[in-house]
Design a protein around this motif. Sequence first.
Motif, PDB file in Angstrom:
ATOM      1  N   ARG A 294       0.829  -1.216   0.000  1.00 30.09           N
ATOM      2  CA  ARG A 294       0.000   0.000   0.000  1.00 30.09           C
ATOM      3  C   ARG A 294       0.859   1.261   0.000  1.00 30.09           C
ATOM      4  NH1 ARG A 294      -3.777  -0.153   4.877  1.00 30.09           N
ATOM      5  NH2 ARG A 294      -4.744   1.629   3.817  1.00 30.09           N
ATOM      6  N   ALA A 295       1.989   1.212   0.718  1.00 34.24           N
ATOM      7  CA  ALA A 295       2.897   2.363   0.719  1.00 34.24           C
ATOM      8  C   ALA A 295       3.485   2.581  -0.667  1.00 34.24           C
ATOM      9  CB  ALA A 295       4.007   2.147   1.750  1.00 34.24           C
ATOM     10  N   LEU A 300      -0.340   4.577   1.746  1.00 35.29           N
ATOM     11  CA  LEU A 300       0.204   4.782   3.079  1.00 35.29           C
ATOM     12  C   LEU A 300       1.470   5.630   2.932  1.00 35.29           C
ATOM     13  CD1 LEU A 300      -0.132   1.283   4.854  1.00 35.29           C
ATOM     14  CD2 LEU A 300      -1.477   3.352   5.281  1.00 35.29           C
ATOM     15  N   PRO A 301       1.916   6.274   4.008  1.00 36.14           N
ATOM     16  CA  PRO A 301       3.118   7.108   3.930  1.00 36.14           C
ATOM     17  C   PRO A 301       4.314   6.372   3.341  1.00 36.14           C
ATOM     18  CG  PRO A 301       2.019   7.454   6.029  1.00 36.14           C
ATOM     19  CD  PRO A 301       1.300   6.318   5.356  1.00 36.14           C
ATOM     20  N   ALA A 302       5.093   7.068   2.510  1.00 34.89           N
ATOM     21  CA  ALA A 302       6.204   6.462   1.769  1.00 34.89           C
ATOM     22  C   ALA A 302       7.326   5.969   2.678  1.00 34.89           C
ATOM     23  CB  ALA A 302       6.754   7.466   0.755  1.00 34.89           C
ATOM     24  N   PHE A 303       7.416   6.485   3.921  1.00 34.77           N
ATOM     25  CA  PHE A 303       8.529   6.072   4.793  1.00 34.77           C
ATOM     26  C   PHE A 303       8.422   4.599   5.191  1.00 34.77           C
ATOM     27  CE2 PHE A 303       5.428   6.984   8.147  1.00 34.77           C
ATOM     28  CZ  PHE A 303       5.696   5.990   9.069  1.00 34.77           C
ATOM     29  N   LEU A 304       7.279   3.964   4.923  1.00 33.12           N
ATOM     30  CA  LEU A 304       7.131   2.552   5.254  1.00 33.12           C
ATOM     31  C   LEU A 304       7.941   1.639   4.343  1.00 33.12           C
ATOM     32  CD1 LEU A 304       3.324   2.365   6.107  1.00 33.12           C
ATOM     33  CD2 LEU A 304       5.246   2.186   7.690  1.00 33.12           C
ATOM     34  N   GLN A 409      -6.845  14.058  -3.588  1.00 30.27           N
ATOM     35  CA  GLN A 409      -5.878  15.056  -3.121  1.00 30.27           C
ATOM     36  C   GLN A 409      -5.054  14.549  -1.945  1.00 30.27           C
ATOM     37  OE1 GLN A 409      -9.137  15.345  -3.281  1.00 30.27           O
ATOM     38  NE2 GLN A 409     -10.055  16.575  -1.650  1.00 30.27           N
ATOM     39  N   PHE A 410      -5.680  13.713  -1.096  1.00 24.73           N
ATOM     40  CA  PHE A 410      -4.945  13.160   0.038  1.00 24.73           C
ATOM     41  C   PHE A 410      -3.931  12.124  -0.442  1.00 24.73           C
ATOM     42  CE2 PHE A 410      -4.212  10.363   3.643  1.00 24.73           C
ATOM     43  CZ  PHE A 410      -4.025  11.270   4.667  1.00 24.73           C
ATOM     44  N   GLN A 411      -4.297  11.320  -1.415  1.00 24.92           N
ATOM     45  CA  GLN A 411      -3.374  10.331  -1.982  1.00 24.92           C
ATOM     46  C   GLN A 411      -2.166  11.000  -2.603  1.00 24.92           C
ATOM     47  OE1 GLN A 411      -5.404   7.574  -4.592  1.00 24.92           O
ATOM     48  NE2 GLN A 411      -7.190   7.456  -3.243  1.00 24.92           N
ATOM     49  N   GLN A 412      -2.377  12.155  -3.221  1.00 26.89           N
ATOM     50  CA  GLN A 412      -1.261  12.875  -3.828  1.00 26.89           C
ATOM     51  C   GLN A 412      -0.291  13.372  -2.763  1.00 26.89           C
ATOM     52  OE1 GLN A 412      -0.741  13.039  -7.131  1.00 26.89           O
ATOM     53  NE2 GLN A 412       1.247  13.916  -6.624  1.00 26.89           N
ATOM     54  N   LYS A 413      -0.817  13.793  -1.617  1.00 27.46           N
ATOM     55  CA  LYS A 413       0.030  14.247  -0.511  1.00 27.46           C
ATOM     56  C   LYS A 413       0.890  13.099   0.003  1.00 27.46           C
ATOM     57  CE  LYS A 413      -3.007  17.938   1.209  1.00 27.46           C
ATOM     58  NZ  LYS A 413      -3.838  18.377   2.336  1.00 27.46           N
ATOM     59  N   LEU A 414       0.292  11.890   0.099  1.00 28.54           N
ATOM     60  CA  LEU A 414       1.042  10.733   0.568  1.00 28.54           C
ATOM     61  C   LEU A 414       2.183  10.379  -0.361  1.00 28.54           C
ATOM     62  CD1 LEU A 414      -1.740   8.284   1.864  1.00 28.54           C
ATOM     63  CD2 LEU A 414      -0.012   9.425   3.228  1.00 28.54           C
ATOM     64  N   LYS A 415       1.928  10.471  -1.674  1.00 29.11           N
ATOM     65  CA  LYS A 415       2.972  10.149  -2.650  1.00 29.11           C
ATOM     66  C   LYS A 415       4.102  11.147  -2.618  1.00 29.11           C
ATOM     67  CE  LYS A 415      -0.157   7.779  -5.836  1.00 29.11           C
ATOM     68  NZ  LYS A 415      -0.795   7.793  -7.165  1.00 29.11           N
ATOM     69  N   ASN A 416       3.776  12.399  -2.318  1.00 27.22           N
ATOM     70  CA  ASN A 416       4.806  13.441  -2.266  1.00 27.22           C
ATOM     71  C   ASN A 416       5.607  13.365  -0.963  1.00 27.22           C
ATOM     72  OD1 ASN A 416       3.938  14.353  -4.727  1.00 27.22           O
ATOM     73  ND2 ASN A 416       2.556  15.900  -3.852  1.00 27.22           N
TER      74      ASN A 416
END
Length: 416
Positions: A294-295, A300-304, A409-416
């Motif tokens: 999912r990350a 999910l946040p990319a740091f995972l 828009q929230f998914q885009q924030k997670l990818k960035n």
Amino acid sequence: MNKKLNTISISGLMIGPILGSGIVLLPPIAIHMIGDKAIIAWIITMLMGIIFAYIFTKMSILTLSNEGVNVVIGEKLGQNFRELSSNYLTAAVCFGPVAVLYTASGFICNMFPGTNNYRTLVIFILLFLNIAVLLMGITAMGKVTLVLSSLTGLILIIGSVFNLLKQDNVTFPSGMPPITTLGSTLLLLFWAIIGWEVIGSYVEEVMNPEKTLMRAMKISLSAVIFIYLLTTFALQNSLGNQIITKETDINVSLILIPLFGNLSYIVMGIVAAGLCYATLIMILGAVTRQMAARAENGMLPAFLIKKEEERSPKRALLVLTIFHCILIVLIHYNYITVEWTVGIANTFFICNALLGLIASLKCIDGIILKISIILLIIILVILLAFSSLLGWILLVAVSLMSMYKSMPQFQQKLKN
């Protein structure tokens, strides 16, 4: 990604965890409720288990992704429900493993008098041993769970057969139990078939998933059904003509006494601890793989995950472990209880299974199978009605968060 799981290794990942602590806890409870007719309830439960296993294995094959059946849920019900299902499972695994650790530690401490004062230490040791196996990779996980599943299954089968052979008279139940009592017993025993829904989180590492998963499901299901029915039948016969009351001490260890004598409680403690450990390996391994997938997909946040490396569940495992450690400390100092964690986990497990069953109605053919799925859905809804107020509050919170996270828009924030 290397395909490392074959039919035997994936069977090892299935059998032990699906038996879990249920094989130790549920047979005595069922006998307390309906006496020597408990085997009838178990036969009905195992018939439901066949449907449950087939549905979720079939859905796992349709995904071909470590996100598991959530992919199918998204395709059939909408992407919002895919995110919702993933978060339900993740939330359940934030709480459930702590209860499993406490169950395993209880059996271990009972084998060694005077160690109850060090139970929290035993829990932490078990937790970090589990992490060590998970970090060794999928091959090690498969081997460890295969050994644990084979050993515990063999002990229960040999012990049950030896117990029945030692009985002067093996009796079968005459007639059916009262419908109301049978119904309440079936609701309880339904937990014996939960677990198949996370198999899909290993699908990327399975050799030829379509054939391997179905073969492994048939092997695992046959083993689980045989062990549950044989163990229950031996246990109720070991009680003879004894009148069962609420005060009657019924323990699965009774079936091992003819074979192991005074060592039966120690052997059963090893069996129970081993099955709990296998459950931890499978559930945590499945969810951390799902979180990594999912990350990678931006949910999910990319740091995972580390972008420069092949997808790895290590960081997801670290996050879950920290959360589990916090809960263990809170339980140790009596801020929360183990029962509290069980109640919360159960609420999320039921909701995740509900979404999977609803989605399966759109991808499973056959009127009889569809009717069976609807009956399972009704049973789960009834179980869900008994969730605590706090469980409902957390369920609503996770549901609202999932809806928000599904927004583009929230998914885009997670990818960035």
